[in-house]
Design a protein around this motif. Structure first.
Motif, PDB file in Angstrom:
ATOM      1  N   SER A 103       0.688  -1.247   0.069  1.00 26.77           N
ATOM      2  CA  SER A 103      -0.038   0.121  -0.115  1.00 26.77           C
ATOM      3  C   SER A 103       0.914   1.317   0.100  1.00 26.77           C
ATOM      4  N   PHE A 104       0.519   2.194  -0.948  1.00 29.29           N
ATOM      5  CA  PHE A 104       1.378   3.543  -0.816  1.00 29.29           C
ATOM      6  C   PHE A 104       0.973   4.110   0.402  1.00 29.29           C
ATOM      7  N   ILE A 105      -0.064   4.306   0.859  1.00 32.35           N
ATOM      8  CA  ILE A 105      -0.295   4.877   2.125  1.00 32.35           C
ATOM      9  C   ILE A 105      -1.107   3.817   3.045  1.00 32.35           C
ATOM     10  N   TRP A 106      -0.692   3.881   4.317  1.00 31.98           N
ATOM     11  CA  TRP A 106      -1.089   2.897   5.204  1.00 31.98           C
ATOM     12  C   TRP A 106      -1.506   3.646   6.632  1.00 31.98           C
ATOM     13  N   ASP A 175       6.700   3.996  -4.352  1.00 29.58           N
ATOM     14  CA  ASP A 175       5.749   2.699  -4.907  1.00 29.58           C
ATOM     15  C   ASP A 175       4.508   3.450  -4.472  1.00 29.58           C
ATOM     16  N   HIS A 176       3.807   3.344  -5.475  1.00 31.36           N
ATOM     17  CA  HIS A 176       2.474   3.993  -5.707  1.00 31.36           C
ATOM     18  C   HIS A 176       1.505   3.010  -5.637  1.00 31.36           C
ATOM     19  N   ARG A 177       2.044   1.698  -5.430  1.00 29.76           N
ATOM     20  CA  ARG A 177       0.900   0.614  -5.920  1.00 29.76           C
ATOM     21  C   ARG A 177       0.032   0.043  -4.657  1.00 29.76           C
ATOM     22  N   LYS A 178      -1.233  -0.374  -5.117  1.00 30.33           N
ATOM     23  CA  LYS A 178      -2.044  -0.623  -3.835  1.00 30.33           C
ATOM     24  C   LYS A 178      -2.391  -2.069  -4.333  1.00 30.33           C
ATOM     25  N   LEU A 179      -1.868  -3.038  -3.477  1.00 28.22           N
ATOM     26  CA  LEU A 179      -2.206  -4.528  -3.860  1.00 28.22           C
ATOM     27  C   LEU A 179      -2.517  -5.565  -2.495  1.00 28.22           C
ATOM     28  N   PHE A 192      -7.729   2.211  -3.921  1.00 30.74           N
ATOM     29  CA  PHE A 192      -7.648   2.480  -2.411  1.00 30.74           C
ATOM     30  C   PHE A 192      -6.428   2.216  -1.611  1.00 30.74           C
ATOM     31  N   ASN A 193      -6.042   3.375  -0.888  1.00 26.07           N
ATOM     32  CA  ASN A 193      -4.815   3.240   0.056  1.00 26.07           C
ATOM     33  C   ASN A 193      -5.718   2.707   1.269  1.00 26.07           C
ATOM     34  N   ILE A 194      -5.028   2.440   2.348  1.00 23.45           N
ATOM     35  CA  ILE A 194      -5.478   1.874   3.483  1.00 23.45           C
ATOM     36  C   ILE A 194      -5.625   3.085   4.612  1.00 23.45           C
ATOM     37  N   THR A 201     -15.657   8.282   3.223  1.00 25.09           N
ATOM     38  CA  THR A 201     -15.767   9.439   2.697  1.00 25.09           C
ATOM     39  C   THR A 201     -15.071   9.814   1.296  1.00 25.09           C
ATOM     40  N   TRP A 202     -14.302   8.892   0.851  1.00 25.46           N
ATOM     41  CA  TRP A 202     -13.891   9.027  -0.574  1.00 25.46           C
ATOM     42  C   TRP A 202     -14.502   8.022  -1.266  1.00 25.46           C
ATOM     43  N   ARG A 203     -14.681   8.649  -2.765  1.00 20.38           N
ATOM     44  CA  ARG A 203     -15.283   7.643  -3.668  1.00 20.38           C
ATOM     45  C   ARG A 203     -14.216   7.341  -4.405  1.00 20.38           C
ATOM     46  N   ALA A 281      -8.289  10.908 -10.457  1.00 22.29           N
ATOM     47  CA  ALA A 281      -8.238  11.878  -9.409  1.00 22.29           C
ATOM     48  C   ALA A 281      -7.361  13.143  -9.713  1.00 22.29           C
ATOM     49  N   TYR A 282      -6.475  12.890 -10.298  1.00 23.65           N
ATOM     50  CA  TYR A 282      -5.563  14.046 -10.808  1.00 23.65           C
ATOM     51  C   TYR A 282      -5.280  14.004 -12.240  1.00 23.65           C
ATOM     52  N   PHE A 283      -6.062  14.778 -12.987  1.00 22.75           N
ATOM     53  CA  PHE A 283      -5.790  14.570 -14.471  1.00 22.75           C
ATOM     54  C   PHE A 283      -5.162  15.680 -15.139  1.00 22.75           C
ATOM     55  N   SER A 311     -10.519  18.466  -4.944  1.00 20.56           N
ATOM     56  CA  SER A 311      -9.760  17.220  -4.551  1.00 20.56           C
ATOM     57  C   SER A 311      -8.771  17.526  -3.246  1.00 20.56           C
ATOM     58  N   ASN A 312      -7.886  16.718  -2.779  1.00 16.81           N
ATOM     59  CA  ASN A 312      -7.433  16.700  -1.535  1.00 16.81           C
ATOM     60  C   ASN A 312      -6.017  17.607  -1.965  1.00 16.81           C
ATOM     61  N   HIS A 313      -5.864  17.941  -3.238  1.00 18.99           N
ATOM     62  CA  HIS A 313      -4.715  18.700  -3.464  1.00 18.99           C
ATOM     63  C   HIS A 313      -5.170  19.698  -4.449  1.00 18.99           C
ATOM     64  N   VAL A 314      -5.533  20.788  -3.853  1.00 17.52           N
ATOM     65  CA  VAL A 314      -5.795  22.050  -4.556  1.00 17.52           C
ATOM     66  C   VAL A 314      -5.062  22.516  -5.485  1.00 17.52           C
ATOM     67  N   LEU A 342     -12.974  12.373  -5.264  1.00 18.91           N
ATOM     68  CA  LEU A 342     -13.066  11.279  -6.150  1.00 18.91           C
ATOM     69  C   LEU A 342     -11.870  10.800  -6.338  1.00 18.91           C
ATOM     70  N   HIS A 343     -11.350   9.515  -5.959  1.00 21.39           N
ATOM     71  CA  HIS A 343      -9.941   9.157  -6.144  1.00 21.39           C
ATOM     72  C   HIS A 343      -9.682   7.952  -6.935  1.00 21.39           C
ATOM     73  N   ALA A 344     -10.746   7.648  -7.892  1.00 20.80           N
ATOM     74  CA  ALA A 344     -10.636   6.492  -8.721  1.00 20.80           C
ATOM     75  C   ALA A 344      -9.525   6.777 -10.024  1.00 20.80           C
ATOM     76  N   LYS A 345      -9.134   5.564 -10.386  1.00 16.98           N
ATOM     77  CA  LYS A 345      -8.154   5.703 -11.638  1.00 16.98           C
ATOM     78  C   LYS A 345      -8.676   4.755 -12.593  1.00 16.98           C
ATOM     79  N   THR A 346      -9.668   5.134 -13.422  1.00 17.87           N
ATOM     80  CA  THR A 346     -10.337   4.050 -14.062  1.00 17.87           C
ATOM     81  C   THR A 346     -10.675   4.518 -15.454  1.00 17.87           C
ATOM     82  N   ALA A 359      -2.703   3.982 -11.122  1.00 21.34           N
ATOM     83  CA  ALA A 359      -2.087   5.193 -11.880  1.00 21.34           C
ATOM     84  C   ALA A 359      -2.928   6.386 -12.072  1.00 21.34           C
ATOM     85  N   ASN A 360      -2.644   7.568 -11.526  1.00 21.79           N
ATOM     86  CA  ASN A 360      -3.314   8.791 -12.093  1.00 21.79           C
ATOM     87  C   ASN A 360      -2.662   9.303 -13.339  1.00 21.79           C
ATOM     88  N   LEU A 361      -3.388  10.217 -14.046  1.00 23.20           N
ATOM     89  CA  LEU A 361      -2.874  10.815 -15.384  1.00 23.20           C
ATOM     90  C   LEU A 361      -2.237  11.783 -15.035  1.00 23.20           C
TER      91      LEU A 361
HETATM   92  O1  LIG Z   1      -1.397   9.194  -4.609  1.00 22.11           O
HETATM   93  P1  LIG Z   1      -2.635   8.430  -4.488  1.00 22.11           P
HETATM   94  O2  LIG Z   1      -3.334   8.648  -5.826  1.00 22.11           O
HETATM   95  O3  LIG Z   1      -2.747   7.427  -3.844  1.00 22.11           O
HETATM   96  O4  LIG Z   1      -3.445   9.589  -3.530  1.00 22.11           O
HETATM   97  C1  LIG Z   1      -2.977   9.934  -2.306  1.00 22.11           C
HETATM   98  C2  LIG Z   1      -3.709  10.961  -1.743  1.00 22.11           C
HETATM   99  O5  LIG Z   1      -3.479  12.064  -2.544  1.00 22.11           O
HETATM  100  C3  LIG Z   1      -3.012  11.191  -0.399  1.00 22.11           C
HETATM  101  O6  LIG Z   1      -3.013  12.691  -0.136  1.00 22.11           O
END
Ligand SMILES: O=P(O)(O)OC[C@H](O)CO
Length: 425
Positions: A103-106, A175-179, A192-194, A201-203, A281-283, A311-314, A342-346, A359-361
């Motif tokens: 997980s990228f974030i835990w 390491d941005h992967r989530k597996l 999804f991170n953990i 609260t996030w879609r 999420a980040y276009f 988003s969470n990153h203005v 919205l955090h989806a990457k689809t 992967a974000n774009l």
């Molecule tokens: O890097 P992502 O796409 O997993 O997004 C993580 C969030 O931006 C956390 O701040």
């Protein structure tokens, strides 16, 4: 003897005049841009934190999707964190041989701790438990939380571990992967991170695979572990893999400079005949990807892009806004998701092809980080991805070209001034 004052020196006693040169001009322009960017960022961050304090998330709609069979694999799409985490924990509880979690974030919160406790229980039962998390992604997580029981194998991925690594641009990667992979037969992959924040609260969008394709996810984890983990702690377990024309795993590898996810997107967009439904999420697409999307719209493809409105990153939002005018002019439809982040990457194309992944774009995901996406050729799954997209866009704002052009001058100014930062995120 009288000295003649030289050009630019002034007369003796007077202040020397600054010599005009191209270098001076370029430096001054860059300086002014930096200052304006800093002011713009400060204002946007202040507005965003005020907004965050006031905002209350009141839930969001998402469809209930059934598991679908794709060849020999059963695929379940998740659009809601609570359902996903329940399924992940259930899979962990049922593990008999191995658990691989990356997980990228835990986060060190209720959900993060729950995962840790379930893993510890399985490790005590004798299951082989390996976890990977990114060092930078979890900088603010307390060290105590990142300390695991001895019978859990841990890799805190750190790109720089020798002094000279700072000179290697390939190492500026995360390491941005989530597996999550259980016994090589159940795999989870997606955005999804953990953490508790993501639970309700996030879609976001994630996929569970039950079947032989999960072995690919297992080996992606094992390969990563064996390359970056301690050599004395190699994973020797193997799960039989097979070629499957319906399900394909694509992984970006920063050190090897292979970035197939971006290529996959471009190829799929170039092939599109009818519809492209893209959520990200980040276009912040690069020129080639953007031109591919515009070319699709020009040949009559219904191209729709869904991004978070706030988003969470203005800063990422405003950089993203800088693309909208040219997208709208090209006939691309843009939707802003306002319920929550919205955090989806689809993406799903022509009701046939879909991808779900990490992967974000943006540049970091396209040619920077370790990422993992799955591409699926299945009308049934694409049908579900369309249902999800249509649910996400049902009561959201769609930008109208004329109205967008009439946005305030300071909005246009902020987009322009932040545009050079496109290459940083
Ligand atoms: O890097 P992502 O796409 O997993 O997004 C993580 C969030 O931006 C956390 O701040």
């Amino acid at each position: 003897m009288r000295m003649m004052p030289q050009k630019g020196m002034g007369t003796p006693g007077s202040r020397p005049q600054r010599r005009f040169s191209v270098i001076w001009l370029v430096r001054s322009i860059i300086g002014v841009i930096f200052v304006l960017q800093a002011i713009t960022i400060a204002v946007l961050v202040a507005i965003s934190s005020l907004r965050k304090r006031r905002k209350q998330v009141c839930g969001f709609p998402y469809p209930n999707l059934e598991e679908v069979q794709v060849g020999e694999n059963a695929l379940q799409v998740y659009g809601y964190g609570k359902d996903l985490y329940a399924a992940m924990l259930e899979a962990i509880d049922g593990a008999r041989e191995s658990i691989y979690l990356e997980s990228f974030i835990w986060k060190d919160d209720e959900i993060g701790q729950k995962f840790k406790a379930h893993l510890a229980k399985k490790a005590d039962e004798g299951v082989d438990v390996h976890v990977i998390f990114d060092s930078f992604g979890n900088l603010v997580v307390p060290r105590a939380f990142k300390t695991f029981p001895k019978n859990i194998h841990v890799l805190e991925y750190q790109s720089f571990y020798q002094f000279w690594h700072i000179l290697d641009p390939r190492r500026y990667s995360l390491d941005h992967r989530k597996l999550l992979v259980i016994d090589g037969s159940i795999g989870f992959i997606g955005g999804f991170n953990i953490g508790s924040l993501y639970e309700t609260t996030w879609r976001d969008t994630h996929l569970r695979i039950r079947g032989p394709a999960a072995a690919d996810l297992a080996h992606s984890f094992i390969d990563f572990w064996n390359r970056f983990g301690a050599s004395a702690d190699e994973i020797t377990q193997r799960y039989p893999r097979r070629f499957d024309p319906l399900i394909n795993l694509r992984g970006n590898d920063a050190l090897r400079l292979t970035f197939p996810i971006r290529d996959m997107y471009i190829e799929a967009i170039d092939r599109a005949e009818h519809t492209i439904l893209l959520s990200n999420a980040y276009f912040v697409p690069d020129h080639v990807l953007l031109e591919a999307l515009k070319a699709a719209a020009a040949r009559g493809v219904d191209v729709r892009i869904l991004v978070p409105w706030n988003s969470n990153h203005v800063i990422a939002d405003w950089i993203s806004h800088g693309y909208f005018s040219s997208c709208l002019q090209a006939g691309i439809r843009i939707f802003g998701y306002r319920h929550t982040m919205l955090h989806a990457k689809t993406c799903t194309i022509d009701d046939r092809w879909s991808t779900i992944g990490t992967a974000n774009l943006d540049r970091l995901s396209s040619i920077g980080n370790y990422e993992i996406n799955i591409e699926i050729y299945s009308p049934e799954l694409a049908h579900q991805m369309r249902a999800l997209f249509e649910c996400d866009t049902a009561d959201e704002i769609e930008l109208a070209e004329e109205e967008w052009h009439r946005r305030s001058w300071y909005a246009k100014f902020s987009e322009r001034i932040l545009a050079p930062l496109r290459f940083m995120i």
